[in-house]
Write a protein that holds these residues in place. Structure first.
Motif, PDB file in Angstrom:
ATOM      1  N   PRO A 465      -4.374   2.935  -1.531  1.00 53.70           N
ATOM      2  CA  PRO A 465      -3.024   3.503  -1.711  1.00 53.70           C
ATOM      3  C   PRO A 465      -2.357   3.081  -3.010  1.00 53.70           C
ATOM      4  CG  PRO A 465      -2.985   1.690  -0.138  1.00 53.70           C
ATOM      5  CD  PRO A 465      -4.435   1.977  -0.426  1.00 53.70           C
ATOM      6  N   GLU A 466      -2.857   2.000  -3.629  1.00 49.88           N
ATOM      7  CA  GLU A 466      -2.220   1.486  -4.838  1.00 49.88           C
ATOM      8  C   GLU A 466      -2.598   2.255  -6.096  1.00 49.88           C
ATOM      9  OE1 GLU A 466      -6.230  -0.490  -4.603  1.00 49.88           O
ATOM     10  OE2 GLU A 466      -4.632   0.043  -3.198  1.00 49.88           O
ATOM     11  N   LEU A 467      -3.471   3.263  -5.984  1.00 50.32           N
ATOM     12  CA  LEU A 467      -3.980   3.953  -7.179  1.00 50.32           C
ATOM     13  C   LEU A 467      -2.871   4.423  -8.102  1.00 50.32           C
ATOM     14  CD1 LEU A 467      -7.013   6.141  -6.007  1.00 50.32           C
ATOM     15  CD2 LEU A 467      -7.021   4.199  -7.562  1.00 50.32           C
ATOM     16  N   PHE A 468      -1.796   4.990  -7.534  1.00 49.09           N
ATOM     17  CA  PHE A 468      -0.747   5.563  -8.376  1.00 49.09           C
ATOM     18  C   PHE A 468       0.621   4.926  -8.106  1.00 49.09           C
ATOM     19  CE2 PHE A 468      -3.960   8.809  -7.409  1.00 49.09           C
ATOM     20  CZ  PHE A 468      -4.444   9.047  -8.683  1.00 49.09           C
ATOM     21  N   LEU A 469       0.632   3.766  -7.436  1.00 52.14           N
ATOM     22  CA  LEU A 469       1.901   3.124  -7.108  1.00 52.14           C
ATOM     23  C   LEU A 469       2.043   1.824  -7.893  1.00 52.14           C
ATOM     24  CD1 LEU A 469       1.910   3.506  -3.198  1.00 52.14           C
ATOM     25  CD2 LEU A 469       2.927   5.042  -4.896  1.00 52.14           C
TER      26      LEU A 469
END
Length: 592
Positions: A465-469
């Motif tokens: 989930p951290e790819l684009f956050l």
């Protein structure tokens, strides 16, 4: 509530519906489960209002075709009202929502009477322990028909708890999977935190690239969808799961999760319970045309897919609030969406675009039109934007705000037909569209997709989930997830590289994938990660490659240039902190 079998007799159905009182009418369905036909569509009428429950399956002792057996009883003079006297039978609803809906309208005691009238198998097995019913529950027909689908399996495990007012929670899960070397591994997800202070609703798989984190999630999905693999000794869930559905969130362009329940690599025949699996990512079905003009549906990667999913999910939140408002855990999805997203976005209301030519009055619920003058100003029902500056074909874009103040005003069914889902979702502030960063937009997509799909006892799988956050949104995301999981008694499993996420979870929820000499080991950190030190977590998970080594290499190089630690520290002047002074001194003395 009275329960009747009406089958294909439409006159009998209409006659019963004219009566006063609450009714459950069982219809006719030829759905075939390995030669067993046990499915009955249900029409539920409570206080003159139709209530969505889903279907139910009923197995009669010695019978393979349930509707044919009931038709024979009717021919012999039976009036169709349940219970069926002097007959051994058991039933299982398509999911727990069946009884949750009824309970929300008529209360627990009356709902328990309905379940006993239908000889609910969960009650017969876990509460009554009635010998005749237990024999039927052990039969081939029960396994291959009534328990064929995942929603029914969860209902069988849970309904007795629901009707006895006990908590229904996802228990501990053990999953066996094959690692990249083909070796069988066990993943123990200890979700049952009743005796612990720290929450255990979220677990993470973390470790370097190539150790099989995402593949573990993939195998979990495949086994969930492949009902024929229940007896596989090498791969799968150890015990029956108390899970209603599995939701996958993955925005990596390289993932290959099934995009729906029909897209599993392993398939075990047709099914009815398509809602037991939901996928949100960059891939979806698309019509592909050949040189003859013929088209075929194929799975394609598309950057517009997240927009479409988010718009549809926002409407699903609205629809769930309207249809399942009687179920406390299912209601207030739009309100929850607003509360969560306002932690990261300053907005008044979310909105979707609709066809400018549509008759806007059809998008409003006629029964609630009187609310418009009292609750909503005229200029707050529809927002019209001049799109001439964007160079679009239409000079006007029509947005329909979807907010917690207009749940009963909007017609979700008509909106679903008129929505321009490819435009995505919009966030409005004082009548204007709020411009979002890519991170804010992805955060909004994830929140709305989860809310639109989630129901009680869901298992949410999220791949990186951290790819684009950025870190602030990562923390907001974890906070949101914890909140939703508690409300819906659900759990989550993340494959991640995020140290920010690990710091928010206790060590028992952190599964570190380590590869040594081509063999995979899965361990928990030997120290408490909840609120822990980021560098210590990184050192253990990644062997310090991601944080310490580049920093230490720079110090070593500078020590060579300046000769001593004292001189390097003096040269750095104000560009140094206490931790750096300690480390430079230790490395200069050969003690690091």
């Amino acid at each position: 509530m009275r329960v009747f079998y009406v089958g294909q007799d439409s006159q009998k159905r209409l006659a019963l519906l004219k009566r006063k009182g609450d009714l459950l009418l069982l219809g006719f369905d030829r759905w075939d489960d390995y030669d067993y036909k046990t499915t009955f569509p249900v029409q539920c009428r409570i206080e003159g209002e139709d209530v969505v429950t889903g279907a139910i399956k009923i197995l009669f002792s010695g019978e393979k075709v349930s509707y044919r057996y009931l038709d024979s009883l009717v021919a012999q003079g039976w009036d169709g009202e349940f219970p069926v006297r002097n007959v051994n039978y058991v039933s299982v609803p398509s999911n727990t929502t069946f009884y949750e809906q009824i309970d929300g309208y008529i209360g627990n005691a009356a709902t328990l009477d309905v379940a006993r009238t239908l000889n609910d198998a969960s009650l017969k097995r876990w509460i009554d322990e009635e010998p005749a019913s237990l024999d039927l529950i052990e039969s081939e027909g029960f396994r291959y028909s009534l328990l064929r689908e995942r929603g029914a399996q969860a209902a069988y495990q849970s309904v007795w708890k629901l009707l006895s007012a006990a908590d229904i929670n996802v228990g501990d899960i053990q999953f066996r999977f094959l690692d990249p070397q083909g070796e069988c591994q066990k993943l123990n997800l200890d979700f049952d935190s009743a005796d612990r202070l720290l929450p255990h609703d979220i677990h993470v798989l973390i470790g370097p690239n190539g150790v099989g984190k995402s593949q573990t999630l993939m195998q979990m999905v495949e086994h969930w969808l492949d009902l024929s693999a229940e007896d596989d000794a090498d791969v799968g869930f150890k015990d029956p799961l108390n899970i209603n559905q599995m939701i996958v969130i993955s925005y990596s362009p390289f993932e290959r999760f099934p995009i729906d329940s029909e897209n599993s690599v392993k398939q075990s025949g047709g099914r009815q319970d398509h809602n037991i699996y939901r996928y949100f990512g960059l891939r979806g079905w698309q019509s592909v045309f050949d040189n003859t003009g013929s088209s075929k549906k194929k799975i394609r990667l598309s950057h517009s897919r997240p927009k479409i999913n988010a718009a549809r999910s926002l409407l699903a939140c609205l629809s769930d609030d309207q249809v399942y408002g009687a179920i406390k855990d299912w209601s207030a999805k739009v309100e929850t969406m607003e509360r969560v997203l306002r932690t990261a976005i300053d907005f008044d209301c979310a909105a979707v675009a609709v066809d400018p030519l549509v008759d806007l009055t059809t998008l409003l619920n006629p029964d609630s039109l009187f609310l418009l003058s009292k609750k909503l100003p005229d200029n707050n029902i529809v927002v019209r934007l001049n799109m001439e500056a964007e160079g679009t074909d239409s000079r006007e874009r029509v947005l329909i705000p979807i907010g917690s103040d207009r749940i009963e005003v909007l017609n979700s069914k008509e909106l679903s037909s008129s929505i321009l889902a490819g435009k995505g979702i919009f966030f409005l502030k004082n009548g204007s569209v709020v411009e979002l960063s890519s991170g804010q937009r992805l955060f909004a997509y994830i929140v709305i997709n989860i809310l639109g799909a989630i129901r009680r006892n869901s298992l949410i799988l999220i791949d990186e989930p951290e790819l684009f956050l950025h870190p602030t949104l990562e923390i907001a995301f974890i906070s949101m997830l914890k909140d939703l999981l508690i409300s819906y008694r659900s759990k989550a499993l993340l494959a991640t590289h995020s140290l920010v996420t690990v710091r928010e979870l206790p060590r028992g929820c952190v599964h570190v994938f380590e590869k040594e000499e081509k063999k995979l080991f899965i361990n928990h950190p030997p120290f408490e990660t909840f609120g822990g030190d980021m560098q210590r977590i990184s050192s253990y998970v990644f062997g310090d490659k991601s944080v310490s080594k580049p920093f230490e290499s720079w110090i070593r190089q500078k020590l060579k240039e300046f000769g001593t630690a004292d001189r390097l520290i003096e040269e750095l002047g104000d560009n140094i902190n206490e931790e750096m002074i300690i480390q430079i001194s230790a490395m200069g003395a050969g003690k690091w």
